[in-house]
Design a protein around this motif. Structure first.
Motif, PDB file in Angstrom:
ATOM      1  N   ALA A 103      10.922 -13.010   8.188  1.00  0.00           N
ATOM      2  CA  ALA A 103      12.012 -12.344   8.924  1.00  0.00           C
ATOM      3  C   ALA A 103      12.061 -11.455   9.780  1.00  0.00           C
ATOM      4  N   HIS A 104      11.460 -10.609   9.139  1.00  0.00           N
ATOM      5  CA  HIS A 104      10.619  -9.096   9.884  1.00  0.00           C
ATOM      6  C   HIS A 104       9.601  -8.913   9.809  1.00  0.00           C
ATOM      7  N   GLY A 105       9.154  -8.970   9.661  1.00  0.00           N
ATOM      8  CA  GLY A 105       7.369  -9.179  10.163  1.00  0.00           C
ATOM      9  C   GLY A 105       6.697  -8.088   9.369  1.00  0.00           C
ATOM     10  N   LYS A 106       5.481  -7.533  10.233  1.00  0.00           N
ATOM     11  CA  LYS A 106       4.326  -6.777   9.562  1.00  0.00           C
ATOM     12  C   LYS A 106       5.069  -4.627   9.103  1.00  0.00           C
ATOM     13  N   THR A 107       6.013  -4.498   9.951  1.00  0.00           N
ATOM     14  CA  THR A 107       5.803  -3.397  10.272  1.00  0.00           C
ATOM     15  C   THR A 107       7.281  -3.358   8.910  1.00  0.00           C
ATOM     16  N   GLU A 108       8.328  -3.930   9.247  1.00  0.00           N
ATOM     17  CA  GLU A 108       9.094  -3.159   7.888  1.00  0.00           C
ATOM     18  C   GLU A 108       9.027  -3.848   7.050  1.00  0.00           C
ATOM     19  N   PHE A 109       7.592  -4.819   6.481  1.00  0.00           N
ATOM     20  CA  PHE A 109       7.167  -4.600   5.776  1.00  0.00           C
ATOM     21  C   PHE A 109       6.481  -3.740   4.500  1.00  0.00           C
ATOM     22  N   GLN A 110       5.611  -3.249   5.795  1.00  0.00           N
ATOM     23  CA  GLN A 110       5.196  -2.059   5.328  1.00  0.00           C
ATOM     24  C   GLN A 110       6.154  -0.694   5.048  1.00  0.00           C
ATOM     25  N   ASN A 111       7.730  -0.281   5.674  1.00  0.00           N
ATOM     26  CA  ASN A 111       7.996   0.658   5.212  1.00  0.00           C
ATOM     27  C   ASN A 111       9.073   0.132   3.713  1.00  0.00           C
ATOM     28  N   GLN A 112       8.930  -0.832   2.920  1.00  0.00           N
ATOM     29  CA  GLN A 112       8.969  -1.267   1.713  1.00  0.00           C
ATOM     30  C   GLN A 112       8.591  -0.942   1.370  1.00  0.00           C
ATOM     31  N   ILE A 113       6.955  -1.543   1.423  1.00  0.00           N
ATOM     32  CA  ILE A 113       5.762  -0.681   0.394  1.00  0.00           C
ATOM     33  C   ILE A 113       5.885   0.613   0.902  1.00  0.00           C
ATOM     34  N   ASP A 114       6.209   1.171   1.454  1.00  0.00           N
ATOM     35  CA  ASP A 114       6.243   2.529   2.030  1.00  0.00           C
ATOM     36  C   ASP A 114       7.190   3.466   1.115  1.00  0.00           C
ATOM     37  N   ALA A 115       8.026   2.696   0.656  1.00  0.00           N
ATOM     38  CA  ALA A 115       9.901   3.213   0.193  1.00  0.00           C
ATOM     39  C   ALA A 115       8.956   2.755  -1.597  1.00  0.00           C
ATOM     40  N   ALA A 116       8.421   2.319  -2.254  1.00  0.00           N
ATOM     41  CA  ALA A 116       7.726   1.784  -3.366  1.00  0.00           C
ATOM     42  C   ALA A 116       8.801   3.202  -4.302  1.00  0.00           C
ATOM     43  N   ILE A 117       8.914   2.547  -5.585  1.00  0.00           N
ATOM     44  CA  ILE A 117       8.755   4.075  -6.477  1.00  0.00           C
ATOM     45  C   ILE A 117       8.318   3.389  -7.662  1.00  0.00           C
ATOM     46  N   GLY A 118       8.804   4.542  -8.748  1.00  0.00           N
ATOM     47  CA  GLY A 118       7.183   4.554  -9.695  1.00  0.00           C
ATOM     48  C   GLY A 118       8.466   3.807 -10.839  1.00  0.00           C
ATOM     49  N   ILE A 119       8.849   3.400 -12.342  1.00  0.00           N
ATOM     50  CA  ILE A 119       8.585   2.695 -13.094  1.00  0.00           C
ATOM     51  C   ILE A 119      10.029   3.568 -13.546  1.00  0.00           C
ATOM     52  N   PRO A 120       9.976   4.630 -14.476  1.00  0.00           N
ATOM     53  CA  PRO A 120      10.975   6.205 -14.331  1.00  0.00           C
ATOM     54  C   PRO A 120      12.063   5.258 -13.509  1.00  0.00           C
ATOM     55  N   GLU A 121      11.759   5.556 -12.125  1.00  0.00           N
ATOM     56  CA  GLU A 121      12.966   5.431 -10.972  1.00  0.00           C
ATOM     57  C   GLU A 121      13.651   3.974 -10.882  1.00  0.00           C
ATOM     58  N   PHE A 122      12.658   3.086 -11.534  1.00  0.00           N
ATOM     59  CA  PHE A 122      13.437   1.779 -11.458  1.00  0.00           C
ATOM     60  C   PHE A 122      14.044   1.541 -12.218  1.00  0.00           C
ATOM     61  N   VAL A 123      13.885   2.076 -13.477  1.00  0.00           N
ATOM     62  CA  VAL A 123      14.530   2.203 -14.764  1.00  0.00           C
ATOM     63  C   VAL A 123      15.997   2.630 -14.292  1.00  0.00           C
ATOM     64  N   ASP A 124      15.503   3.514 -13.679  1.00  0.00           N
ATOM     65  CA  ASP A 124      17.502   4.420 -13.773  1.00  0.00           C
ATOM     66  C   ASP A 124      17.569   3.646 -12.805  1.00  0.00           C
ATOM     67  N   GLN A 125      17.828   2.943 -11.696  1.00  0.00           N
ATOM     68  CA  GLN A 125      18.306   2.721 -11.007  1.00  0.00           C
ATOM     69  C   GLN A 125      19.321   1.103 -11.460  1.00  0.00           C
ATOM     70  N   MET A 126      18.276   0.449 -12.289  1.00  0.00           N
ATOM     71  CA  MET A 126      18.962  -0.441 -13.191  1.00  0.00           C
ATOM     72  C   MET A 126      19.618  -0.262 -14.223  1.00  0.00           C
ATOM     73  N   ILE A 127      19.474   0.649 -14.609  1.00  0.00           N
ATOM     74  CA  ILE A 127      20.312   1.516 -15.254  1.00  0.00           C
ATOM     75  C   ILE A 127      21.814   1.087 -15.666  1.00  0.00           C
ATOM     76  N   LYS A 128      21.683   2.104 -13.950  1.00  0.00           N
ATOM     77  CA  LYS A 128      23.021   2.625 -13.258  1.00  0.00           C
ATOM     78  C   LYS A 128      23.719   1.613 -12.212  1.00  0.00           C
ATOM     79  N   LYS A 129      23.390   0.173 -12.713  1.00  0.00           N
ATOM     80  CA  LYS A 129      23.509  -0.681 -11.567  1.00  0.00           C
ATOM     81  C   LYS A 129      25.353  -0.668 -11.469  1.00  0.00           C
ATOM     82  N   ASP A 130      25.894  -0.750 -12.465  1.00  0.00           N
ATOM     83  CA  ASP A 130      27.620  -0.797 -12.549  1.00  0.00           C
ATOM     84  C   ASP A 130      27.851   0.337 -13.745  1.00  0.00           C
TER      85      ASP A 130
END
Length: 220
Positions: A103-130
């Protein structure tokens, strides 16, 4: 993929063989898949034995993918190794790597990888979801309650980073939010590392080859 993984010392975890083929076709030839199940301890050990030091977790953006991500996250936290850096890619809803690339191509997929976050940030985002912002006292209590299931899983710097997130969000000191079991674990780990740091300091003062210290301590 094995040659590229050994060369780059990184791997990207996706969910199925279609994702492996699609990512490889677009030049991301370091992807691996547990084939529709959560990552196992043996698979993680195999990746580490092949020299992987950066693991990018890129699973599906639907509810099933999120559940797989949580199971994978639980294993990664239980098997925490400070020499392995974990990065989490959160694809948009209803997308897996295969569909996102189409749907979006190689460049946008690379952008998704570049925006990857670490485990603490991921956990923090999940906990804050609602949880609303700014949080009220009940929201802070809910955050700490949810955080507890993750701090009970991990150790070392990962544990410290999660406790710091909890302290920042709640305004309470780390010592106030750590459970009794977590506090005991932190105390034990600090005692162990305190002895190692003291040993290293004496070694630096009296050893003729201080540059070798890091190599020696990496084997401890």
């Amino acid at each position: 993929h094995l040659g590229k993984i050994k060369q780059t010392r990184k791997a990207m975890l996706v969910e199925g063989y279609t994702d492996v083929l699609s990512t490889a076709d677009e030049g991301f030839d370091y992807s691996v898949a547990p084939m529709g199940t959560a990552l196992t301890r043996e698979q993680l050990a195999l990746l580490f034995s092949q020299g992987v030091r950066d693991l990018i977790v890129c699973l599906d953006g639907d509810s099933a993918g999120e559940q797989a991500s949580l199971r994978t996250l639980e294993l990664l936290m239980k098997e925490y190794n400070p020499a392995l850096h974990i990065w989490i890619v959160r694809l948009p809803d209803q997308h897996d790597p295969d569909s996102f690339l189409k749907a979006h191509g190689k460049t946008e997929f690379q952008n998704q990888i570049d925006a990857a976050i670490g485990i603490p940030e991921f956990v923090d985002q999940m906990i804050k979801k609602d949880i609303q912002h700014p949080p009220c006292l009940e929201d802070k209590a809910l955050y700490l309650h949810r955080l507890g299931q993750y701090t009970e899983l991990c150790s070392g710097m990962l544990l410290e980073d999660l406790l710091k997130k909890g302290s920042d969000f709640s305004g309470l000191a780390i010592e106030q939010i750590a459970s009794e079991s977590v506090a005991r674990r932190r105390s034990s780990e600090f005692s162990t590392w305190h002895r190692l740091v003291s040993h290293a300091a004496r070694w630096m003062l009296f050893d003729d080859n201080p540059d070798q210290i890091a190599g020696r301590f990496s084997k401890i």
